[in-house]
Design a protein around this motif. Structure first.
Motif, short mmCIF file in Angstrom:
data_model
loop_
_atom_site.label_atom_id
_atom_site.label_comp_id
_atom_site.label_asym_id
_atom_site.label_seq_id
_atom_site.Cartn_x
_atom_site.Cartn_y
_atom_site.Cartn_z
N ILE A 50 0.84 -1.20 0.00
CA ILE A 50 0.00 0.00 0.00
C ILE A 50 0.88 1.25 0.00
O ILE A 50 0.64 2.20 -0.76
CB ILE A 50 -0.94 -0.02 1.23
CG1 ILE A 50 -1.98 -1.13 1.08
CG2 ILE A 50 -1.63 1.33 1.40
CD1 ILE A 50 -2.82 -1.35 2.32
N HIS A 54 1.20 4.25 -2.83
CA HIS A 54 0.96 5.65 -2.48
C HIS A 54 2.18 6.51 -2.78
O HIS A 54 2.04 7.68 -3.13
CB HIS A 54 0.60 5.76 -0.99
CG HIS A 54 -0.79 5.31 -0.68
ND1 HIS A 54 -1.50 5.77 0.40
CD2 HIS A 54 -1.62 4.44 -1.34
CE1 HIS A 54 -2.69 5.22 0.40
NE2 HIS A 54 -2.78 4.40 -0.63
N GLU A 288 -4.64 1.44 5.36
CA GLU A 288 -4.67 2.49 4.34
C GLU A 288 -4.46 3.87 4.97
O GLU A 288 -3.97 4.79 4.32
CB GLU A 288 -6.02 2.48 3.62
CG GLU A 288 -6.21 1.33 2.64
CD GLU A 288 -5.67 1.66 1.27
OE1 GLU A 288 -5.08 2.74 1.09
OE2 GLU A 288 -5.83 0.82 0.36
#
Length: 427
Positions: A50, A54, A288
């Motif tokens: 993740i 990002h 997240e």
């Protein structure tokens, strides 16, 4: 904490010798520890994937970002996480849950180590204190929980599902899950500019003030992700204890054919898969937004507390408490809650208090996904999207080549602001 399983692996303990029993116990220790480490590694690999995505596309809502299932490292982490459940369950063939439960501390320690080394997440003094307190809580609760040696057959295990103790456990769990879900959706709806439909609906139903977010609501939102994952995981472990006994007994009595044609087998597996899916969902939803050392630690300790409590209520082992064991067990629960509170009130937006800064400092990089931005303004406590100070905080529009489209009016206002000809512009 739970009765010993009514079966032993015959290929390891057929003679009943003490040496064979010790051998089985150490097999259980090794398998359970491996499963706990795989759980921590799997979650950290998911968080690593993740973060990597990002970092590659730092703008929120960038259409070039891949979904979770399209990220190979995330899928590898998912496989490890799923495998850990099988290893933890398989270890119960060689030792009782009461003997193995303290090893859940491996998840907390391994997670802190991996989060620091793999994810470059800072670990403060408060985090270390909370981790040691939680480890002590896990050891206390599992050591002084009742350890029944009574054996149950399938009919007796099914009958235990109908007892007041199990009803009380499920009722408590439903209340906690419902409370955390509502808090999560409402507070997310107040902070997020484009919240999920359920968040918008609940905000409207509760007539929540979206212009003001108290700090405790911000903290409860962060806590609720790991809490819901831990509650679903604890229920899964509680159901797993009886499910293994029932499935193995059906298999031993009627073979594979009886196992595959037994409706109870599919019902138990369905409940376990259902719990696992929700546990996985809330862990990744938390990852997240927040650090792994925060989310996973809360999930692990609540998972263990709920599993221990569920075993005591389901098997009605609370009747076996002595005054001393009840007090020490209660102390363990108190320490566990205290450790959770330390994590829940953690400042996830300050990385300055890193105890390992002197020996292995974290390299600063641009658009660091570990450098979390506070979702609400620290002074006014208004949602960040209401006090955003630059176009980078807006939900951007993209052209066909993936470039951000900046309206001319905003570009002109920012240029005036940069030249000192215009005060703060609220976009």
């Amino acid at each position: 904490m739970e009765p010993e399983l009514s079966f032993q692996p015959r290929f390891l303990n057929s003679t009943g010798d003490e040496d064979d029993t010790i051998c089985c116990f150490w097999y259980g220790i090794i398998i359970y520890s491996l499963g706990a480490f795989c759980m921590a590694l799997g979650v950290n690999l998911q968080k690593y994937s993740i973060n990597k995505e990002h970092l590659k596309y730092p703008i929120d809502h960038d259409p070039r970002r891949r979904g979770l299932w399209c990220q190979p490292i995330w899928v590898l982490g998912l496989i490890l996480y799923a495998s850990s459940g099988g290893l933890l369950s398989f270890a119960l063939l060689y030792a009782t849950q009461s003997q193995l439960a303290p090893l859940m501390s491996v998840v907390i320690v391994a997670n802190a180590f991996l989060a620091r080394m793999l994810l470059r997440e800072p670990i403060g003094k408060r985090d270390l204190l909370a981790i040691f307190i939680i480890i002590g809580a896990v050891i206390l609760t599992t050591t002084f929980a009742p350890k029944s040696t009574e054996k149950y057959d399938t009919d007796e295990l099914i009958e235990l599902y109908k007892q007041p103790g199990f009803y009380g456990f499920v009722s408590l769990l439903v209340i906690l899950l419902f409370s955390f879900y509502v808090c999560n959706r409402v507070f997310l709806g107040k902070i997020d500019e484009n919240p999920p439909y359920t968040s918008a609906l609940l905000v409207k139903c509760f007539r929540a003030n979206i212009d003001y977010v108290p700090k405790y609501q911000e903290q409860v939102l962060a806590f609720s992700f790991g809490a819901q994952a831990g509650l679903w995981g604890g229920l899964s472990v509680t159901m797993m204890k009886s499910a293994i006994s029932i499935i193995v007994e059906v298999s031993d009595s009627g073979g594979i054919k009886a196992l595959l044609t037994n409706g109870l087998t599919y019902g138990l597996l369905g409940v376990l898969v259902f719990c696992w899916i929700f546990q996985l969902y809330w862990i990744n939803a938390g990852l997240e937004l927040y650090p792994a050392v925060f989310v996973v630690s809360i999930e692990a300790v609540l998972n263990e507390i709920i599993a221990v409590t569920g075993g005591i209520l389901y098997f009605e082992e609370y009747t076996q408490f002595t005054l001393q064991s009840a007090c020490l067990f209660g102390l363990g629960l108190f320490l566990g809650v205290f450790g959770i509170v330390l994590f829940a009130t953690r400042d996830n937006y300050n990385d300055e208090d890193d105890v390992f800064k002197s020996c292995c400092a974290i390299e600063k990089i641009e658009n660091d996904p570990n450098k979390h931005e506070r979702p609400v303004d620290a002074i006014s406590r208004r949602p960040s999207w209401k006090v955003e100070q630059s176009v980078s905080r807006r939900i951007p529009e993209f052209d066909e080549e993936g470039n951000i489209i900046v309206p001319d009016a905003i570009r002109h206002a920012e240029s005036l602001q940069g030249e000192g000809k215009l005060g703060h512009v609220s976009l």
